[in-house]
Design a protein around this motif. Structure first.
Motif, short mmCIF file in Angstrom:
data_model
loop_
_atom_site.label_atom_id
_atom_site.label_comp_id
_atom_site.label_asym_id
_atom_site.label_seq_id
_atom_site.Cartn_x
_atom_site.Cartn_y
_atom_site.Cartn_z
N LEU A 33 0.86 -1.17 0.00
CA LEU A 33 0.00 0.00 0.00
C LEU A 33 0.91 1.23 0.00
O LEU A 33 1.36 1.67 1.06
N PRO A 34 1.23 1.76 -1.18
CA PRO A 34 2.17 2.88 -1.24
C PRO A 34 1.59 4.12 -0.56
O PRO A 34 0.48 4.55 -0.88
N HIS A 35 2.36 4.66 0.39
CA HIS A 35 1.90 5.83 1.13
C HIS A 35 3.08 6.53 1.80
O HIS A 35 4.15 5.94 1.94
N VAL A 36 2.86 7.77 2.20
CA VAL A 36 3.78 8.48 3.07
C VAL A 36 3.05 8.74 4.38
O VAL A 36 1.88 9.12 4.38
N THR A 37 3.73 8.50 5.48
CA THR A 37 3.13 8.68 6.79
C THR A 37 3.19 10.15 7.20
O THR A 37 4.24 10.79 7.10
N LEU A 38 2.04 10.65 7.67
CA LEU A 38 1.96 12.02 8.15
C LEU A 38 2.01 12.09 9.66
O LEU A 38 2.56 13.03 10.24
N ALA A 39 1.42 11.09 10.32
CA ALA A 39 1.39 11.07 11.79
C ALA A 39 1.12 9.65 12.26
O ALA A 39 0.43 8.88 11.59
#
Length: 164
Positions: free
Chosen positions: A118-124
């Motif tokens: 699940l391609p994503h960038v973590t924000l918090a």
């Protein structure tokens, strides 16, 4: 729980700025943010593989399968919540099929933390569910483009980051 070894994709400086603006907006609103992570290796990234161990062969496979596809432009899509009682707030990435295939090929045969990718960038991380509406209000709904340019390897046991 042991720290996981990782192979990650990093955006260029402009892409890092896009993600860091989200981190800053959350922090300014008094909400959890990746800015709270004080580790020297903390930077915007999309994890490709997280596993209990990775070897030199795995690094080489990453160089062969994923690195040739860089740089690659990806869109930031919707925001998603991952987890249970407390959640991670992430921006999903819309990546080309060729990159998805390469990542899934790399992950095959490894003892990865989660099935699929699940391609994503973590924000918090560790956001209370009650705070999610406020976080969504702060972040807004604008999508952006990121250019992923760098493939890196994180070895938590040695505390070393290596550019692949």
């Amino acid at each position: 729980m042991p720290r996981l070894h990782a192979i990650e994709l990093l955006p260029d400086d402009a892409g890092c700025d896009v993600v860091r603006r989200d981190w800053q907006a959350l922090s300014d609103a008094g909400l959890p943010s990746q800015l709270d992570h004080r580790g020297t290796t903390n930077s915007p990234h999309a994890t490709v593989v997280a596993a209990p161990s990775l070897g030199a062969d795995d690094e080489q496979r990453a160089r062969e399968l994923v690195a040739p596809l860089l740089p690659v432009e990806v869109g930031t899509g919707g925001i998603a919540l991952l987890g249970g009682a407390k959640v991670s707030l992430v921006r999903l990435l819309d990546v080309p099929d060729e990159l998805v295939r390469a990542v899934l090929d790399l992950r095959s045969g490894l003892a990865v933390q989660h099935a699929g990718w699940l391609p994503h960038v973590t924000l918090a991380r560790r956001v209370r569910r009650v705070d999610v509406p406020a976080a969504l209000e702060v972040l807004g709904h604008d999508d952006a483009m990121l250019t992923l340019t760098t493939l890196r390897r994180w070895d938590p046991e040695a505390g070393i980051v290596t550019t692949l």
